[in-house]
Motif scaffolding. Structure first.
Motif, short mmCIF file in Angstrom:
data_model
loop_
_atom_site.label_atom_id
_atom_site.label_comp_id
_atom_site.label_asym_id
_atom_site.label_seq_id
_atom_site.Cartn_x
_atom_site.Cartn_y
_atom_site.Cartn_z
N UNK A 153 1.04 11.00 -1.03
CA UNK A 153 -0.32 10.47 -0.96
C UNK A 153 -0.37 9.00 -1.33
N UNK A 154 0.39 8.58 -2.33
CA UNK A 154 0.35 7.19 -2.77
C UNK A 154 1.00 6.26 -1.75
N UNK A 155 2.18 6.65 -1.26
CA UNK A 155 2.90 5.73 -0.36
C UNK A 155 2.21 5.57 0.98
N UNK A 156 1.63 6.64 1.52
CA UNK A 156 0.94 6.51 2.80
C UNK A 156 -0.27 5.60 2.69
N UNK A 157 -0.92 5.61 1.52
CA UNK A 157 -2.09 4.74 1.33
C UNK A 157 -1.70 3.29 1.05
N UNK A 158 -0.57 3.10 0.37
CA UNK A 158 -0.20 1.76 -0.11
C UNK A 158 0.62 0.96 0.88
N UNK A 159 1.26 1.63 1.83
CA UNK A 159 2.08 0.89 2.80
C UNK A 159 1.28 -0.16 3.56
N UNK A 164 -0.91 -5.74 5.99
CA UNK A 164 -2.07 -6.61 5.80
C UNK A 164 -1.64 -7.99 5.32
N UNK A 165 -0.68 -8.02 4.41
CA UNK A 165 -0.21 -9.31 3.90
C UNK A 165 0.47 -10.15 4.96
N UNK A 166 1.21 -9.50 5.86
CA UNK A 166 1.92 -10.23 6.91
C UNK A 166 0.95 -10.89 7.88
N UNK A 167 -0.15 -10.20 8.20
CA UNK A 167 -1.04 -10.67 9.26
C UNK A 167 -2.36 -11.24 8.77
N UNK A 168 -2.55 -11.39 7.46
CA UNK A 168 -3.87 -11.78 6.97
C UNK A 168 -4.25 -13.19 7.40
N UNK A 499 2.97 6.58 10.15
CA UNK A 499 2.78 5.64 11.25
C UNK A 499 1.34 5.26 11.48
N UNK A 500 0.48 6.27 11.52
CA UNK A 500 -0.93 6.06 11.87
C UNK A 500 -1.74 5.55 10.69
N UNK A 501 -1.62 6.20 9.53
CA UNK A 501 -2.50 5.88 8.42
C UNK A 501 -2.12 4.57 7.75
N UNK A 502 -0.82 4.22 7.70
CA UNK A 502 -0.49 2.93 7.08
C UNK A 502 -1.05 1.79 7.91
N UNK A 503 -1.07 1.93 9.24
CA UNK A 503 -1.72 0.92 10.08
C UNK A 503 -3.23 0.91 9.85
N UNK A 504 -3.83 2.09 9.80
CA UNK A 504 -5.27 2.20 9.58
C UNK A 504 -5.67 1.63 8.22
N UNK A 505 -4.85 1.89 7.19
CA UNK A 505 -5.11 1.33 5.87
C UNK A 505 -5.02 -0.19 5.89
N UNK A 506 -4.04 -0.72 6.63
CA UNK A 506 -3.91 -2.17 6.74
C UNK A 506 -5.17 -2.79 7.33
#
Length: 736
Positions: A153-159, A164-168, A499-506
């Motif tokens: 749960x933590x890693x999928x949310x935090x990835x 976000x940092x790369x593309x901000x 794959x999906x949620x780390x992008x969505x979180x970003x």
């Protein structure tokens, strides 16, 4: 004329090049306002924890109420002002250091309010990985190491922080990436912080909110405890009690819902979000897609017996065998290794779907390609222009007034994002490869999922930042891992989540960063609040789910739950069946050359071509503005959350949406602008508080009310789930 053009150019230089932003976002800033105050931390962490608990708590219920951050945004304002009026102002020194802080650094200000809302956003956004924990424990009845589940749960949310940092710098600093959804929040902040005098014979916004909250709180004891059946009133079923066809047509929970409706706010808002907060054109598109799919496509397919539809219920998220009975997934799973067993599958049956569920997947394919086609046709030129302007702006280190104002504050060091990214990838590999490989996904699956998220974050971020549409990666990720690594249900859902949620979180983090950009919040303060909120919300979501899964007997098992129990887990039931379809059996045996549903692949082409005629006619008849409002991705995706959503949810949601966002919006626009969003927040908050009170004072002690027919969380249409094919035997159903 020249003078006017020069004025417009000067305005854009000193403001934003986007007109909507110029009309909404102020171009002033007060850098002396304190941000990360004692009030921010107390109210922010409390809001985050409460919303995370409420949304997970309600997520397992028949009508899974969603409590948005808008409720917290409104509620914390009077509390913050009360704290500013009562807390002592004397600084408190931290022992053995030179540091000190104040419980009350002055009046409760806008920047504190924004940061508290960012905390609340973290709590209001669900943790997708909890679905994996739920299906393992409640559906597959397997053990899962709690630390592996927590790491998941933590890693999928935090990835998402890494992407976000790369593309901000492209998606936040650029004035051309304007994130339309944030303008609603900015407008609400300005409304709440402007000084307001109570109008004659009227109420302030706060008084109106408290009145609605009280009424909603008092009423919700009826659908939640005394009369749950009013969450779905299906009169057609009650008139024709012995007709399978009539109940299939009339059931709001198990059929097409003709004539059904609900007297329950949570039934309207639980799946589709608040109908009051959905723009009128979006309501019209969703309802148009809903009616065409449910009342044209599905009846034609069912009564022509496509895919042997009459052997199965007309509306169901379950999977079935060739005899029409519920598929026994344990017969095709190797119990020892928890993986697909080909010989057992060959000796049992291929998987069959209800006609609605089969078309749900086909429509998901169409939605994916229609989104790409629609955005390319209607927004491609403007996105390309904005992207080129963004690159030019970054090269020249220019920007609009908001970017220049934000340069007063220290930027977040890039290494903060990279550190989180590397750490989360490492912990994700530990979660999947360690603990006896319970999650089944090998390390290369983690790296491939991360690669997909990295590749798609920038294009999807650009689309979302300019069009307010966010394509999802769930179908792509399920297909990829389903073909590469079939027969592993948990590997499939874990890959999809990484794959999906780390992008969505970003994308969510970037949207919050842009909100802070508009409201002139120091970037480091934003980062700290987002990080703390994500860690806290993930932990609370996981803890709440684990508590409910281990304390409520037969949770997610409607057949064995006591009468009137709401813990039916409709969303997790769909997630579980998807894990069988994509993970256990795999896409090749479902939608590929070995499957029964190969024709659904035509929906990829249908979705790709569908926006073309709309675009053509919008160009041919530019004076017909309504043509541009036809949105094929929304129409194709209208019923994507059915199931777990049911017809009664759509009908109730659509009715309220039409009344408020067409009739009231046009006839009483002043009232709508002042009260509409606050009405939505008050209804949400009242329902949430009453549901919690009922649970902890009554339902938790097995006091479930007076035994009568209205206590059933059902619409009393028992024949709606019956098959109509000759010779199919199902308990409680007539045999044709």
């Amino acid at each position: 004329m020249v003078f006017a053009c020069c004025n417009i150019f000067a305005e854009e230089i000193n403001d934003s090049p986007i007109e909507q932003v110029r009309l909404t976002v102020p171009i002033t800033d007060d850098p002396t306002l304190p941000c990360l105050t004692f009030r921010t931390w107390v109210l922010g962490l409390t809001s985050c924890a409460i919303l995370a608990f409420l949304n997970q708590f309600f997520g397992y219920r028949q009508n899974p109420l969603y409590v948005s951050s808008v409720s917290a945004q409104i509620v914390v304002l009077p509390i913050g002002k009360f704290m500013a009026a009562t807390l002592p102002t004397k600084p408190i020194k931290i022992p053995m250091t030179k540091w000190s802080f104040s419980l009350n650094p002055g009046p409760f200000n806008l920047k504190e309010h924004v940061l508290i809302t960012i905390f609340a956003n973290s709590g209001s956004n669900s943790v997708y990985a909890v679905n994996i924990v739920t299906i393992v424990k409640a559906f597959y009845h397997k053990n899962l190491h709690p630390f592996a589940a927590l790491l998941l749960t933590q890693t999928t949310q935090m990835l998402g922080y890494g992407w976000a940092g790369i593309f901000r710098k492209y998606l936040v600093d650029s004035p051309y990436m304007w994130w339309p959804s944030n303008l609603v929040q900015v407008s609400l902040f300005r409304a709440l912080h402007e000084k307001e005098v109570r109008p004659k014979r009227g109420q302030t916004r706060l008084q109106f909110f408290l009145m609605v909250l009280t009424a909603s709180f008092a009423y919700y004891i009826v659908p939640n405890y005394l009369f749950p059946s009013i969450t779905a009133l299906s009169f057609v079923c009650w008139i024709w009690k012995d007709s399978v066809t009539a109940q299939q047509l009339g059931s709001g929970l198990h059929g097409l819902g003709i004539g059904s409706f609900a007297l329950d706010w949570s039934a309207a808002s639980s799946f589709l979000g608040s109908p009051l907060a959905t723009p009128g054109f979006a309501v019209a598109n969703v309802l148009g897609g809903f009616f065409m799919i449910l009342y044209v496509l599905i009846p034609i397919a069912y009564w022509t017996n496509s895919y042997d539809a009459k052997k199965f219920p007309i509306f169901s998220s379950h999977v079935f065998d060739s005899t029409g009975t519920t598929y026994n997934s344990s017969r095709i799973l190797d119990e020892k290794n928890f993986r697909f067993d080909q010989p057992s599958y060959d000796g049992y049956s291929k998987i069959h779907l209800s006609i609605f569920f089969a078309f749900t997947y086909g429509l998901s394919f169409a939605t994916l390609t229609a989104t790409l086609s629609h955005v390319a046709l209607f927004h491609g030129r403007s996105i390309w222009r904005m992207w080129n302007q963004t690159k030019a702006m970054i090269r020249e280190q220019g920007g609009d007034v908001h970017t220049r104002l934000m340069r007063k504050y220290d930027a977040v060091p890039q290494w903060w994002f990279y550190t989180i990214l590397v750490l989360m990838i490492a912990l994700a590999i530990v979660a999947c490869e360690g603990f006896g490989k319970q999650l089944q996904l090998p390390y290369w699956g983690i790296l491939l999922a991360c690669a997909l998220a990295f590749i798609f974050t920038l294009p999807i971020g650009i689309i979302t930042a300019t069009t307010n549409q966010q394509p999802g990666l769930n179908v792509i990720t399920e297909l990829v891992i389903g073909y590469l690594y079939p027969g592993k249900p948990l590997a499939n859902v874990a890959f999809k989540t990484y794959g999906y949620i780390s992008m969505s979180q970003a994308v969510m983090f970037l949207a919050d960063f842009k909100l802070g950009h508009y409201m002139k919040i120091p970037p480091k303060s934003m980062f700290i609040v987002q990080l703390a909120g994500t860690l806290l919300s993930s932990s609370v979501y996981f803890g709440t789910a684990w508590w409910l899964l281990t304390s409520i007997e037969n949770i997610c098992d409607p057949k064995n739950l006591p009468e009137g129990s709401p813990w039916t887990c409709p969303g997790d039931d769909v997630f579980y069946n998807a894990s069988i379809i994509w993970g256990v059996v795999g896409p090749q045996r479902m939608f590929g050359n070995l499957g029964l549903y190969t024709r659904t692949n035509w929906f990829f082409l249908i979705g790709l071509l569908a926006p073309v005629p709309v675009w053509f006619f919008s160009k041919k008849f530019p004076d017909k503005k309504w043509i541009r409002l036809i949105n094929m991705p929304i129409i194709f995706g209208a019923t994507m959350i059915m199931p777990p959503a049911r017809a009664v949810n759509y009908i109730t949601w659509g009715t309220i949406g039409i009344i408020f966002n067409f009739y009231i919006y046009r006839k009483y626009k002043g009232w709508w602008a002042r009260h509409n969003y606050i009405l939505s927040a008050g209804l949400d908050a009242g329902v949430a508080f009453m549901a919690i009170l009922c649970y902890f004072t009554l339902q938790n002690k097995d006091i479930n009310g007076i035994k009568w027919w209205g206590l059933d969380l059902d619409d009393h249409c028992p024949l709606a789930t019956c098959p109509t094919a000759p010779g199919v035997v199902v308990d409680g159903c007539p045999v044709f």
